[in-house]
Design a protein around this motif. Structure first.
Motif, PDB file in Angstrom:
ATOM      1  N   THR A 135       0.832  -1.204   0.000  1.00 22.56           N
ATOM      2  CA  THR A 135       0.000   0.000   0.000  1.00 22.56           C
ATOM      3  C   THR A 135       0.862   1.248   0.000  1.00 22.56           C
ATOM      4  OG1 THR A 135      -1.767  -1.215   1.032  1.00 22.56           O
ATOM      5  CG2 THR A 135      -1.892   1.172   1.190  1.00 22.56           C
ATOM      6  N   LEU A 136       0.744   2.009  -1.080  1.00 15.79           N
ATOM      7  CA  LEU A 136       1.406   3.305  -1.222  1.00 15.79           C
ATOM      8  C   LEU A 136       0.381   4.382  -0.865  1.00 15.79           C
ATOM      9  CD1 LEU A 136       3.393   1.495  -2.767  1.00 15.79           C
ATOM     10  CD2 LEU A 136       3.425   3.177  -4.604  1.00 15.79           C
ATOM     11  N   PRO A 137       0.797   5.629  -0.643  1.00 11.92           N
ATOM     12  CA  PRO A 137      -0.214   6.662  -0.363  1.00 11.92           C
ATOM     13  C   PRO A 137      -1.224   6.790  -1.504  1.00 11.92           C
ATOM     14  CG  PRO A 137       2.008   7.498   0.037  1.00 11.92           C
ATOM     15  CD  PRO A 137       2.173   6.135  -0.553  1.00 11.92           C
ATOM     16  N   GLN A 138      -0.789   6.551  -2.757  1.00  7.04           N
ATOM     17  CA  GLN A 138      -1.651   6.810  -3.923  1.00  7.04           C
ATOM     18  C   GLN A 138      -2.479   5.598  -4.364  1.00  7.04           C
ATOM     19  OE1 GLN A 138       1.667   7.029  -3.847  1.00  7.04           O
ATOM     20  NE2 GLN A 138       2.358   9.039  -4.513  1.00  7.04           N
ATOM     21  N   THR A 139      -1.981   4.383  -4.141  1.00  2.00           N
ATOM     22  CA  THR A 139      -2.631   3.181  -4.700  1.00  2.00           C
ATOM     23  C   THR A 139      -2.092   1.946  -3.996  1.00  2.00           C
ATOM     24  OG1 THR A 139      -3.104   2.005  -6.795  1.00  2.00           O
ATOM     25  CG2 THR A 139      -0.879   2.855  -6.538  1.00  2.00           C
ATOM     26  N   THR A 140      -2.813   0.838  -4.158  1.00  6.19           N
ATOM     27  CA  THR A 140      -2.280  -0.433  -3.634  1.00  6.19           C
ATOM     28  C   THR A 140      -1.733  -1.241  -4.795  1.00  6.19           C
ATOM     29  OG1 THR A 140      -3.749  -0.435  -1.736  1.00  6.19           O
ATOM     30  CG2 THR A 140      -2.846  -2.562  -2.387  1.00  6.19           C
ATOM     31  N   LEU A 141      -0.456  -1.596  -4.698  1.00  2.00           N
ATOM     32  CA  LEU A 141       0.186  -2.387  -5.744  1.00  2.00           C
ATOM     33  C   LEU A 141      -0.067  -3.876  -5.494  1.00  2.00           C
ATOM     34  CD1 LEU A 141       3.774  -0.753  -5.775  1.00  2.00           C
ATOM     35  CD2 LEU A 141       1.747  -0.062  -7.087  1.00  2.00           C
ATOM     36  N   GLY A 142      -0.253  -4.620  -6.591  1.00  2.00           N
ATOM     37  CA  GLY A 142      -0.281  -6.082  -6.526  1.00  2.00           C
ATOM     38  C   GLY A 142       0.914  -6.565  -7.335  1.00  2.00           C
ATOM     39  N   LEU A 143       1.712  -7.451  -6.767  1.00  2.00           N
ATOM     40  CA  LEU A 143       2.975  -7.815  -7.410  1.00  2.00           C
ATOM     41  C   LEU A 143       2.888  -9.135  -8.175  1.00  2.00           C
ATOM     42  CD1 LEU A 143       5.577  -6.877  -4.652  1.00  2.00           C
ATOM     43  CD2 LEU A 143       4.294  -5.402  -6.201  1.00  2.00           C
ATOM     44  N   ALA A 144       3.551  -9.147  -9.340  1.00  2.00           N
ATOM     45  CA  ALA A 144       3.647 -10.364 -10.148  1.00  2.00           C
ATOM     46  C   ALA A 144       4.973 -10.326 -10.885  1.00  2.00           C
ATOM     47  CB  ALA A 144       2.493 -10.430 -11.144  1.00  2.00           C
ATOM     48  N   THR A 145       5.458 -11.488 -11.254  1.00  2.00           N
ATOM     49  CA  THR A 145       6.736 -11.570 -11.970  1.00  2.00           C
ATOM     50  C   THR A 145       6.574 -12.413 -13.228  1.00  2.00           C
ATOM     51  OG1 THR A 145       7.944 -11.355  -9.879  1.00  2.00           O
ATOM     52  CG2 THR A 145       9.184 -12.199 -11.754  1.00  2.00           C
ATOM     53  N   CYS A 146       6.766 -11.791 -14.368  1.00  2.00           N
ATOM     54  CA  CYS A 146       6.881 -12.410 -15.693  1.00  2.00           C
ATOM     55  C   CYS A 146       5.827 -13.486 -15.970  1.00  2.00           C
ATOM     56  CB  CYS A 146       8.317 -12.924 -15.878  1.00  2.00           C
ATOM     57  SG  CYS A 146       8.774 -13.051 -17.624  1.00  2.00           S
ATOM     58  N   TYR A 147       6.207 -14.753 -15.940  1.00  2.00           N
ATOM     59  CA  TYR A 147       5.325 -15.874 -16.289  1.00  2.00           C
ATOM     60  C   TYR A 147       3.997 -15.831 -15.494  1.00  2.00           C
ATOM     61  CZ  TYR A 147       4.468 -20.939 -17.272  1.00  2.00           C
ATOM     62  OH  TYR A 147       3.970 -22.147 -17.661  1.00  2.00           O
ATOM     63  N   ASP A 148       4.010 -15.213 -14.295  1.00  4.26           N
ATOM     64  CA  ASP A 148       2.774 -15.034 -13.513  1.00  4.26           C
ATOM     65  C   ASP A 148       1.686 -14.373 -14.359  1.00  4.26           C
ATOM     66  OD1 ASP A 148       3.822 -15.959 -11.021  1.00  4.26           O
ATOM     67  OD2 ASP A 148       4.432 -13.952 -10.404  1.00  4.26           O
TER      68      ASP A 148
END
Ligand SMILES: NC(=O)CCC(=O)C(=O)O
Length: 263
Positions: A135-148
């Protein structure tokens, strides 16, 4: 919100140490951005399988140290791409790190879907078991890497955990570039989320890289797209648009979970 995606070239004629130093100075050069992103396995190259063992680092190794310092020096949120992590039990992971603007580590994401079928990463590395949001002040990031990127259920899980902006750090090959662009747009449209998808430039292990990092808005419009070479793709976007899109066209509320399988 301003994001800068550093599409760094990964070429075998540059040492890991030199590239690490260069990546750190590219990050520092993005002062003024809110979020800076590096791609998958940029220290070694996503297809440089023989280097995985040789260049594996503990979680708090040289890449962690250099990236924490760069984030603090630039005063930015930094998704530092991924590196080959050697866990204390010896298992290797494709591990992404996120740092806050004061240089504190705020997330560790171990790639869930390993690429290679019966070789390479799929047999050399352990699989991550946890979805990660930041969670950043501006938005919530969801993380993924390449093949995901090929696994929509991961992105739905991230939406359920509050993600409105996906960051996909990749080392995607040129020969499947059409899939890259299509899948980035699909994940954006189906989840009504921003997709910041960053790949590498250059060529390593005889695998030319796709480049063409891309930023897609929650309606599937391409806001920015890089070329094939090394470059920094900078984009300004309004993170509130994800919530607005979900409110005006509330398709996510029409999900039917638990439908019976065919008899
Ligand atoms: N490093 C990767 O995960 C490569 C993925 C890929 O080439 C593909 O999904 O296609």
């Amino acid at each position: 919100m301003r994001a800068s995606l550093i599409q760094i070239a990964v070429d075998p004629d540059e040492s890991v140490e030199d590239r690490r130093e260069r990546a750190a100075s590219l990050v520092v050069g993005q002062r003024g951005s809110d979020l800076v992103v590096l791609p998958e396995l940029w220290p070694v190259g996503a297809f440089s399988y023989p280097l995985f063992e040789q260049e594996a680092e503990p979680l708090q190794g040289p890449t962690h140290e250099a990236m924490a310092k760069a984030a603090a020096e630039a005063g930015v949120w930094l998704h530092a791409g991924s590196f080959v992590e050697r866990a204390p039990d010896g298992t290797l992971y494709n591990t992404a790190l996120v740092f806050s603007p004061d240089g504190e580590r705020s997330a560790v994401y171990r790639k869930i879907h390993r690429f290679g079928f019966d070789r390479g990463e799929a047999v050399m590395m352990g699989a991550g078991e946890e979805l990660v949001t930041v969670t950043l002040p501006q938005t919530t990031l969801g993380l993924a890497t390449c093949y995901d990127l090929r696994f929509p259920e991961q992105f739905r899980g991230l939406v359920d955990a509050g993600a409105e902006t996906f960051v996909v750090a990749a080392g995607w090959p040129e020969r499947r570039r059409a899939h890259w662009t299509l899948l980035a747009r699909a994940r954006a449209v189906e989840n009504q989320a921003y997709v910041l998808a960053l790949s590498t430039a250059g060529s390593h292990a005889d695998v030319p890289q796709a480049g063409h990092s891309i930023v897609v808005d929650p309606l599937g419009e391409v806001l920015a797209e890089a070329g094939v070479g090394e470059e920094v793709l900078t984009v300004e976007f309004d993170p509130a648009k994800a919530g607005e899109t979900r409110e005006h066209f509330p398709a996510l509320k029409d999900r039917r979970l638990g439908i019976a399988p065919p008899r």
